[in-house]
Design a protein around this motif. Structure first.
Motif, PDB file in Angstrom:
ATOM      1  N   PHE A 129      49.600  19.572 -17.729  1.00 47.41           N
ATOM      2  CA  PHE A 129      50.666  19.339 -18.704  1.00 47.41           C
ATOM      3  C   PHE A 129      51.632  18.288 -18.176  1.00 47.41           C
ATOM      4  CE2 PHE A 129      49.006  23.541 -19.384  1.00 47.41           C
ATOM      5  CZ  PHE A 129      48.912  23.630 -20.764  1.00 47.41           C
ATOM      6  N   GLY A 130      52.021  17.377 -19.064  1.00 47.12           N
ATOM      7  CA  GLY A 130      52.989  16.352 -18.710  1.00 47.12           C
ATOM      8  C   GLY A 130      54.362  16.738 -19.224  1.00 47.12           C
ATOM      9  N   THR A 131      55.157  15.740 -19.529  1.00 48.56           N
ATOM     10  CA  THR A 131      56.497  16.000 -20.060  1.00 48.56           C
ATOM     11  C   THR A 131      56.388  16.570 -21.474  1.00 48.56           C
ATOM     12  OG1 THR A 131      56.609  13.730 -20.869  1.00 48.56           O
ATOM     13  CG2 THR A 131      57.531  14.181 -18.682  1.00 48.56           C
ATOM     14  N   GLY A 132      57.225  17.529 -21.765  1.00 54.03           N
ATOM     15  CA  GLY A 132      57.179  18.153 -23.081  1.00 54.03           C
ATOM     16  C   GLY A 132      55.922  18.991 -23.233  1.00 54.03           C
ATOM     17  N   ASN A 133      55.271  18.835 -24.369  1.00 54.30           N
ATOM     18  CA  ASN A 133      54.038  19.583 -24.637  1.00 54.30           C
ATOM     19  C   ASN A 133      52.788  18.733 -24.477  1.00 54.30           C
ATOM     20  OD1 ASN A 133      55.430  21.982 -25.289  1.00 54.30           O
ATOM     21  ND2 ASN A 133      55.823  21.232 -27.383  1.00 54.30           N
ATOM     22  N   ASP A 134      52.927  17.578 -23.852  1.00 57.84           N
ATOM     23  CA  ASP A 134      51.781  16.693 -23.667  1.00 57.84           C
ATOM     24  C   ASP A 134      50.744  17.330 -22.746  1.00 57.84           C
ATOM     25  OD1 ASP A 134      53.007  14.837 -25.261  1.00 57.84           O
ATOM     26  OD2 ASP A 134      53.858  13.699 -23.582  1.00 57.84           O
ATOM     27  N   ILE A 135      49.471  17.242 -23.154  1.00 55.94           N
ATOM     28  CA  ILE A 135      48.371  17.766 -22.346  1.00 55.94           C
ATOM     29  C   ILE A 135      47.479  16.613 -21.932  1.00 55.94           C
ATOM     30  CG2 ILE A 135      46.416  19.372 -22.270  1.00 55.94           C
ATOM     31  CD1 ILE A 135      47.728  20.947 -24.503  1.00 55.94           C
ATOM     32  N   PHE A 136      47.084  16.612 -20.675  1.00 52.13           N
ATOM     33  CA  PHE A 136      46.200  15.581 -20.154  1.00 52.13           C
ATOM     34  C   PHE A 136      44.961  16.237 -19.559  1.00 52.13           C
ATOM     35  CE2 PHE A 136      50.382  13.679 -20.240  1.00 52.13           C
ATOM     36  CZ  PHE A 136      50.134  12.406 -20.741  1.00 52.13           C
ATOM     37  N   TYR A 137      43.796  15.636 -19.868  1.00 49.50           N
ATOM     38  CA  TYR A 137      42.525  16.223 -19.448  1.00 49.50           C
ATOM     39  C   TYR A 137      41.842  15.348 -18.396  1.00 49.50           C
ATOM     40  CZ  TYR A 137      43.250  18.774 -23.799  1.00 49.50           C
ATOM     41  OH  TYR A 137      43.794  19.536 -24.805  1.00 49.50           O
ATOM     42  N   THR A 138      41.229  16.012 -17.431  1.00 55.63           N
ATOM     43  CA  THR A 138      40.385  15.319 -16.458  1.00 55.63           C
ATOM     44  C   THR A 138      38.940  15.491 -16.904  1.00 55.63           C
ATOM     45  OG1 THR A 138      41.935  15.808 -14.667  1.00 55.63           O
ATOM     46  CG2 THR A 138      39.703  15.160 -14.032  1.00 55.63           C
ATOM     47  N   THR A 139      38.226  14.397 -16.990  1.00 60.02           N
ATOM     48  CA  THR A 139      36.856  14.438 -17.509  1.00 60.02           C
ATOM     49  C   THR A 139      35.860  13.927 -16.471  1.00 60.02           C
ATOM     50  OG1 THR A 139      37.205  12.254 -18.508  1.00 60.02           O
ATOM     51  CG2 THR A 139      37.560  14.182 -19.914  1.00 60.02           C
ATOM     52  N   LYS A 140      34.611  14.271 -16.700  1.00 63.20           N
ATOM     53  CA  LYS A 140      33.554  13.844 -15.780  1.00 63.20           C
ATOM     54  C   LYS A 140      32.206  13.903 -16.495  1.00 63.20           C
ATOM     55  CE  LYS A 140      31.231  15.361 -11.504  1.00 63.20           C
ATOM     56  NZ  LYS A 140      29.967  15.730 -12.213  1.00 63.20           N
ATOM     57  N   GLY A 141      31.375  12.920 -16.257  1.00 65.58           N
ATOM     58  CA  GLY A 141      30.011  12.958 -16.770  1.00 65.58           C
ATOM     59  C   GLY A 141      29.182  13.925 -15.939  1.00 65.58           C
ATOM     60  N   ASP A 142      28.339  14.715 -16.586  1.00 64.65           N
ATOM     61  CA  ASP A 142      27.524  15.688 -15.851  1.00 64.65           C
ATOM     62  C   ASP A 142      26.637  15.024 -14.805  1.00 64.65           C
ATOM     63  OD1 ASP A 142      28.673  17.533 -17.480  1.00 64.65           O
ATOM     64  OD2 ASP A 142      26.852  18.099 -18.564  1.00 64.65           O
ATOM     65  N   ASN A 143      26.270  13.780 -15.045  1.00 66.91           N
ATOM     66  CA  ASN A 143      25.384  13.059 -14.127  1.00 66.91           C
ATOM     67  C   ASN A 143      26.147  12.211 -13.112  1.00 66.91           C
ATOM     68  OD1 ASN A 143      22.729  12.405 -13.284  1.00 66.91           O
ATOM     69  ND2 ASN A 143      22.817  10.461 -14.378  1.00 66.91           N
ATOM     70  N   ASN A 144      27.486  12.229 -13.187  1.00 63.02           N
ATOM     71  CA  ASN A 144      28.310  11.447 -12.258  1.00 63.02           C
ATOM     72  C   ASN A 144      28.734  12.309 -11.065  1.00 63.02           C
ATOM     73  OD1 ASN A 144      28.083   9.364 -14.069  1.00 63.02           O
ATOM     74  ND2 ASN A 144      30.145   9.573 -14.906  1.00 63.02           N
ATOM     75  N   ILE A 146      31.573  11.822  -9.303  1.00 63.83           N
ATOM     76  CA  ILE A 146      33.027  11.965  -9.249  1.00 63.83           C
ATOM     77  C   ILE A 146      33.587  11.998 -10.674  1.00 63.83           C
ATOM     78  CG2 ILE A 146      33.266  10.848  -6.993  1.00 63.83           C
ATOM     79  CD1 ILE A 146      34.089   8.282  -8.456  1.00 63.83           C
ATOM     80  N   SER A 147      34.808  12.504 -10.789  1.00 60.70           N
ATOM     81  CA  SER A 147      35.465  12.569 -12.101  1.00 60.70           C
ATOM     82  C   SER A 147      35.933  11.186 -12.525  1.00 60.70           C
ATOM     83  CB  SER A 147      36.648  13.532 -12.045  1.00 60.70           C
ATOM     84  OG  SER A 147      37.607  13.082 -11.099  1.00 60.70           O
ATOM     85  N   ASP A 148      36.266  11.055 -13.803  1.00 57.88           N
ATOM     86  CA  ASP A 148      36.767   9.780 -14.317  1.00 57.88           C
ATOM     87  C   ASP A 148      38.116   9.460 -13.674  1.00 57.88           C
ATOM     88  OD1 ASP A 148      34.527   9.679 -15.973  1.00 57.88           O
ATOM     89  OD2 ASP A 148      35.569  10.720 -17.603  1.00 57.88           O
ATOM     90  N   PRO A 149      38.380   8.182 -13.358  1.00 54.97           N
ATOM     91  CA  PRO A 149      39.604   7.818 -12.632  1.00 54.97           C
ATOM     92  C   PRO A 149      40.887   7.993 -13.429  1.00 54.97           C
ATOM     93  CG  PRO A 149      38.387   5.852 -13.288  1.00 54.97           C
ATOM     94  CD  PRO A 149      37.505   7.018 -13.595  1.00 54.97           C
ATOM     95  N   THR A 150      40.791   8.015 -14.754  1.00 61.21           N
ATOM     96  CA  THR A 150      42.001   8.167 -15.574  1.00 61.21           C
ATOM     97  C   THR A 150      41.908   9.436 -16.419  1.00 61.21           C
ATOM     98  OG1 THR A 150      41.027   6.801 -17.333  1.00 61.21           O
ATOM     99  CG2 THR A 150      42.425   5.687 -15.715  1.00 61.21           C
ATOM    100  N   THR A 151      43.047  10.059 -16.651  1.00 60.03           N
ATOM    101  CA  THR A 151      43.086  11.256 -17.494  1.00 60.03           C
ATOM    102  C   THR A 151      43.074  10.858 -18.970  1.00 60.03           C
ATOM    103  OG1 THR A 151      45.505  11.288 -17.378  1.00 60.03           O
ATOM    104  CG2 THR A 151      44.290  12.636 -15.771  1.00 60.03           C
ATOM    105  N   VAL A 152      42.845  11.850 -19.812  1.00 57.29           N
ATOM    106  CA  VAL A 152      42.725  11.611 -21.256  1.00 57.29           C
ATOM    107  C   VAL A 152      43.791  12.422 -21.983  1.00 57.29           C
ATOM    108  CG1 VAL A 152      41.200  11.720 -23.252  1.00 57.29           C
ATOM    109  CG2 VAL A 152      40.239  11.307 -20.976  1.00 57.29           C
ATOM    110  N   SER A 153      44.533  11.768 -22.860  1.00 55.56           N
ATOM    111  CA  SER A 153      45.540  12.464 -23.658  1.00 55.56           C
ATOM    112  C   SER A 153      44.930  12.930 -24.973  1.00 55.56           C
ATOM    113  CB  SER A 153      46.728  11.540 -23.945  1.00 55.56           C
ATOM    114  OG  SER A 153      46.323  10.452 -24.757  1.00 55.56           O
ATOM    115  N   ASN A 154      45.602  13.865 -25.633  1.00 58.19           N
ATOM    116  CA  ASN A 154      45.122  14.376 -26.919  1.00 58.19           C
ATOM    117  C   ASN A 154      44.945  13.271 -27.953  1.00 58.19           C
ATOM    118  OD1 ASN A 154      44.408  17.088 -27.126  1.00 58.19           O
ATOM    119  ND2 ASN A 154      46.535  17.779 -27.065  1.00 58.19           N
ATOM    120  N   ASP A 155      45.861  12.307 -27.929  1.00 54.51           N
ATOM    121  CA  ASP A 155      45.826  11.225 -28.916  1.00 54.51           C
ATOM    122  C   ASP A 155      44.585  10.354 -28.783  1.00 54.51           C
ATOM    123  OD1 ASP A 155      48.239  12.119 -29.844  1.00 54.51           O
ATOM    124  OD2 ASP A 155      49.435  10.669 -28.692  1.00 54.51           O
TER     125      ASP A 155
END
Length: 211
Positions: A129-144, A146-155
Motif C-alpha cells: 500500500f502506498g499513500t492513501g488507498n493506493d495499492i501497488f502489485y509486484t508481478t513476475k512471469g512464471d518462467n522468469n 526474478i520479479s518485474d523491476p517495477t510495481t503495478v498500480s491499479n490504474d
C-alpha cells in the motif's frame, strides 16, 4: 456358374463402392457443416463480447467514469508465463473494480523503461500500500527467475485472466489476412450448399420417376 459368381462379386463390389462414396460424401458434408457452425459460433461469441464491451463503455461514459473495458482479449507473444500460458495462447481478462489478490494473473500496461507502453501478462506475487488507498502489485512471469523491476498500480491493470484459449494466436494470424478469412467462410459454405443441392436434385428425380 463362373459367370454368375463373377456377376455377384461385381455387384458386391459396386455396392461397396457406392457405400464408400456415400460415407465419404457424408463425412465431407459433416466436417464442412461442423466447421461452418464453429466459425459462426465463434463470431456470435465475439459479437456478444463486443456488445458487452460497447454497453460497458457507454454506461461508464454516461456516468462520467473512465474505465478499461469489462472484458478484453490478448494474444501472448513471449514465453514469460510458460508453462501456464504459452506463446500464441489467447487470454481473456475481466476488469476488477476492486483490488486483485496474490496469485492472480493480470494483464497490465508496463511502466518499465525497457517495456514501457507494452501490455504484459504476469502473475501477482506480492502487493503493498502506498499513500492513501493506493495499492501497488509486484508481478513476475512464471518462467522468469526474478520479479518485474517495477510495481503495478491499479490504474495500469486491464484485468484478471479468466480464460485461456490455447494456440488461438495461429488462427488469429491466419484469419488476419482478408483472403484467408474469406476462404474459411466461402469453402465450407459452398460445400454445404452443393451437397444440399445434389441431395435435393436426387429427391426430385426420384419423385419424377415415381410419377
Amino acid at each position: 456358374m463362373d459367370v454368375e459368381i463373377l456377376s455377384l462379386e461385381n455387384e458386391e463390389n459396386l455396392k461397396e463402392e457406392k457405400n464408400l462414396l456415400h460415407d465419404t460424401k457424408y463425412l465431407i458434408h459433416f466436417v464442412a457443416r461442423a466447421f461452418f457452425i464453429a466459425v459462426i459460433g465463434f463470431f456470435i461469441i465475439l459479437g456478444i463480447l463486443f456488445l458487452v464491451y460497447c454497453v460497458d463503455i457507454f454506461v461508464n461514459a454516461k456516468n462520467g467514469k473512465t474505465k478499461n473495458p469489462l472484458f478484453n482479449a490478448y494474444i501472448i507473444v513471449s514465453p514469460s508465463m510458460v508453462p501456464t500460458i504459452k506463446i500464441n495462447d489467447a487470454v481473456v481478462v475481466k476488469r476488477n473494480d476492486e483490488d486483485y489478490s496474490i496469485g492472480d494473473i493480470i494483464t497490465f500496461l508496463s511502466s518499465d523503461i525497457n517495456y514501457k507502453g507494452l501490455k504484459i501478462t504476469h502473475r501477482i506475487i506480492d502487493k503493498g500500500f502506498g499513500t492513501g488507498n493506493d495499492i501497488f502489485y509486484t508481478t513476475k512471469g512464471d518462467n522468469n527467475s526474478i520479479s518485474d523491476p517495477t510495481t503495478v498500480s491499479n490504474d495500469a491493470i486491464y484485468g484478471k485472466v479468466v480464460l485461456k484459449i490455447p494456440k488461438i494466436g495461429y488462427i488469429h494470424s491466419f484469419l488476419s489476412k482478408p483472403s484467408n478469412f474469406f476462404l474459411c467462410i466461402l469453402i465450407p459454405t459452398l460445400i454445404v450448399i452443393v451437397y444440399d443441392l445434389i441431395r435435393i436434385a436426387k429427391m426430385m428425380s426420384k419423385k419424377v420417376e415415381i410419377i
